[in-house]
Motif scaffolding. Structure first.
Motif, PDB file in Angstrom:
ATOM      1  N   ASP A   1       0.702  -1.230  -0.083  1.00 14.23           N
ATOM      2  CA  ASP A   1      -0.126  -0.014   0.234  1.00 14.23           C
ATOM      3  C   ASP A   1       0.786   1.419  -0.105  1.00 14.23           C
ATOM      4  O   ASP A   1       0.745   2.173  -0.666  1.00 14.23           O
TER       5      ASP A   1
ATOM      6  N   THR B   1       4.440   6.061  -4.917  1.00 14.27           N
ATOM      7  CA  THR B   1       4.634   5.938  -6.350  1.00 14.27           C
ATOM      8  C   THR B   1       3.878   6.962  -7.018  1.00 14.27           C
ATOM      9  O   THR B   1       4.168   7.732  -8.148  1.00 14.27           O
ATOM     10  N   ALA B   2       2.373   7.215  -6.744  1.00 16.20           N
ATOM     11  CA  ALA B   2       1.226   8.006  -7.093  1.00 16.20           C
ATOM     12  C   ALA B   2       1.778   9.478  -7.086  1.00 16.20           C
ATOM     13  O   ALA B   2       1.162  10.443  -7.589  1.00 16.20           O
ATOM     14  N   GLY B   3       2.820   9.758  -6.260  1.00 15.91           N
ATOM     15  CA  GLY B   3       3.164  11.028  -5.764  1.00 15.91           C
ATOM     16  C   GLY B   3       2.476  11.923  -5.119  1.00 15.91           C
ATOM     17  O   GLY B   3       2.772  13.288  -4.854  1.00 15.91           O
ATOM     18  N   HIS B   4       1.744  11.531  -4.092  1.00 15.39           N
ATOM     19  CA  HIS B   4       0.861  11.962  -2.904  1.00 15.39           C
ATOM     20  C   HIS B   4       1.617  12.795  -2.023  1.00 15.39           C
ATOM     21  O   HIS B   4       1.456  13.746  -1.658  1.00 15.39           O
TER      22      HIS B   4
ATOM     23  N   ASP C   1      -7.009   5.461  -3.090  1.00 13.80           N
ATOM     24  CA  ASP C   1      -5.665   5.985  -2.365  1.00 13.80           C
ATOM     25  C   ASP C   1      -5.999   6.165  -0.963  1.00 13.80           C
ATOM     26  O   ASP C   1      -5.142   6.071  -0.071  1.00 13.80           O
TER      27      ASP C   1
ATOM     28  N   LEU D   1      -7.407  12.692  -3.139  1.00 18.96           N
ATOM     29  CA  LEU D   1      -7.346  11.218  -3.157  1.00 18.96           C
ATOM     30  C   LEU D   1      -8.353  10.463  -3.811  1.00 18.96           C
ATOM     31  O   LEU D   1      -9.648  10.773  -3.354  1.00 18.96           O
TER      32      LEU D   1
ATOM     33  N   ARG E   1      -5.567   2.968   0.625  1.00 20.66           N
ATOM     34  CA  ARG E   1      -3.918   2.824   0.636  1.00 20.66           C
ATOM     35  C   ARG E   1      -3.291   3.616   1.855  1.00 20.66           C
ATOM     36  O   ARG E   1      -2.247   3.163   2.613  1.00 20.66           O
TER      37      ARG E   1
ATOM     38  N   ASP F   1       2.461   1.689  -3.420  1.00 20.99           N
ATOM     39  CA  ASP F   1       1.669   2.245  -4.413  1.00 20.99           C
ATOM     40  C   ASP F   1       1.178   3.773  -4.252  1.00 20.99           C
ATOM     41  O   ASP F   1       0.973   4.451  -5.157  1.00 20.99           O
ATOM     42  N   PHE F   2       0.972   4.175  -2.915  1.00 22.04           N
ATOM     43  CA  PHE F   2       0.733   5.517  -2.562  1.00 22.04           C
ATOM     44  C   PHE F   2       1.552   6.328  -2.832  1.00 22.04           C
ATOM     45  O   PHE F   2       1.595   7.620  -3.369  1.00 22.04           O
TER      46      PHE F   2
ATOM     47  N   TYR G   1      11.642   5.607  -0.336  1.00 23.99           N
ATOM     48  CA  TYR G   1      11.150   6.716  -1.201  1.00 23.99           C
ATOM     49  C   TYR G   1      11.832   8.066  -1.027  1.00 23.99           C
ATOM     50  O   TYR G   1      12.441   8.652  -1.928  1.00 23.99           O
TER      51      TYR G   1
END
Length: 281
Positions: A61, A67-70, A237, A233, A240, A64-65, A104
């Motif tokens: 989770d 990598t999405a750039g949040h 999102d 989100l 995650r 993925d969160f 990250y």
């Protein structure tokens, strides 16, 4: 890769220097540690706390969160601070991230510091698998920071701690005399739109004060910067975000789904963090 950082690693049993072998690492006293096929090495000992860290699901989770750039604003904040903390163009700089998760933030710092190398330390082997691939100049180590960091004395130029537990004595031990500790903590209104409705783990309004007290015997606060940013989100999102943190242990998926059922497809959430810069005493 581990070969880039082996010179700063220390045996968790005898604290002697380590070197690479065909199958792993070996210290000067002959203790041997196999490198996993995913590229990380476990330097856990029987003295560790027994906490296994994040589960495979939590790490997935988080990956993925992120990598999405949040949380890119946090990554940029840390990288910028690292660039200011370390002498520009200084080759061989070593960065250690404690509680690194997927690596990250460490990867962002290594991108900013050309010629630097990094060690991602986490007690979760699932996190270490991801961190081992986070950057070409990074190595991943499974270790329990509470039991001690498997890093040589004063071998590190920069220590990162982003939303992770802190062992002040160990952080001070591994830092060079002119080293820097960067700590990112959530503000009390971080993710406020989710914390109350979903019963997520909240942030004590005195967190910064308590952290300064915790670190005070070994570090002095030099600077603190607060940053607030917006998050848009989707429902996946949000799931995650809940699943990647400590709230995953007590907030049920059915509770999250029930709350999301009455919400728009994109949920507006506030991110708010503080970055604190400390110098060793």
């Amino acid at each position: 890769m581990l070969s880039d950082v082996v010179d700063v690693l220390a045996c968790p049993h005898c604290h002697r220097a380590c070197s690479t072998t065909r199958s792993g690492l070996r210290c000067e006293e002959g203790h041997h540690f196999d490198v996993a096929r995913q590229g990380y090495v476990s330097l856990l000992t029987g003295r560790h706390s027994g906490h296994g860290g994040d589960t495979a699901g939590m790490v997935a989770d988080r990956a993925d969160f992120l990598t999405a750039g949040h949380y890119a604003p946090i990554r940029d904040l840390v990288a910028t601070a690292a660039g200011s903390a370390v002498e520009p163009g200084r080759d061989g700089t070593c960065v250690v991230e404690v509680g690194a998760g997927t690596g990250y933030y460490l990867a962002g710092v290594l991108d900013r510091l050309a010629g630097s190398r990094g060690v991602a330390v986490d007690v979760s082997r699932y996190a270490a698998r991801r961190a081992a691939r986070c950057h070409p100049r990074a190595g991943a180590v499974v270790a329990d920071a509470w039991a001690g960091l498997p890093v040589r004395d004063h071998a590190v130029d920069l220590v990162l701690d982003v939303f992770a537990p802190r062992n002040p004595a160990e952080m001070r031990r591994v830092l060079a005399a002119d080293g820097v500790l960067l700590v990112v903590t959530p503000e009390d209104h971080h993710l406020a739109e989710l914390v109350g409705p979903l019963g997520l783990v909240g942030v004590d309004s005195r967190k910064q004060e308590r952290m300064d007290d915790q670190l005070g015997a070994h570090f002095r606060l030099v600077e603190r910067e607060q940053v607030e940013f917006g998050l848009a989100l989707g429902h996946a999102d949000v799931r995650r975000l809940v699943g990647m943190g400590p709230s995953a242990h007590h907030v049920q998926e059915v509770e999250v789904s029930s709350w999301l059922a009455g919400r728009p497809e994109v949920v507006a959430v506030t991110g708010a963090v503080a970055l604190s810069v400390y110098h060793p005493r």
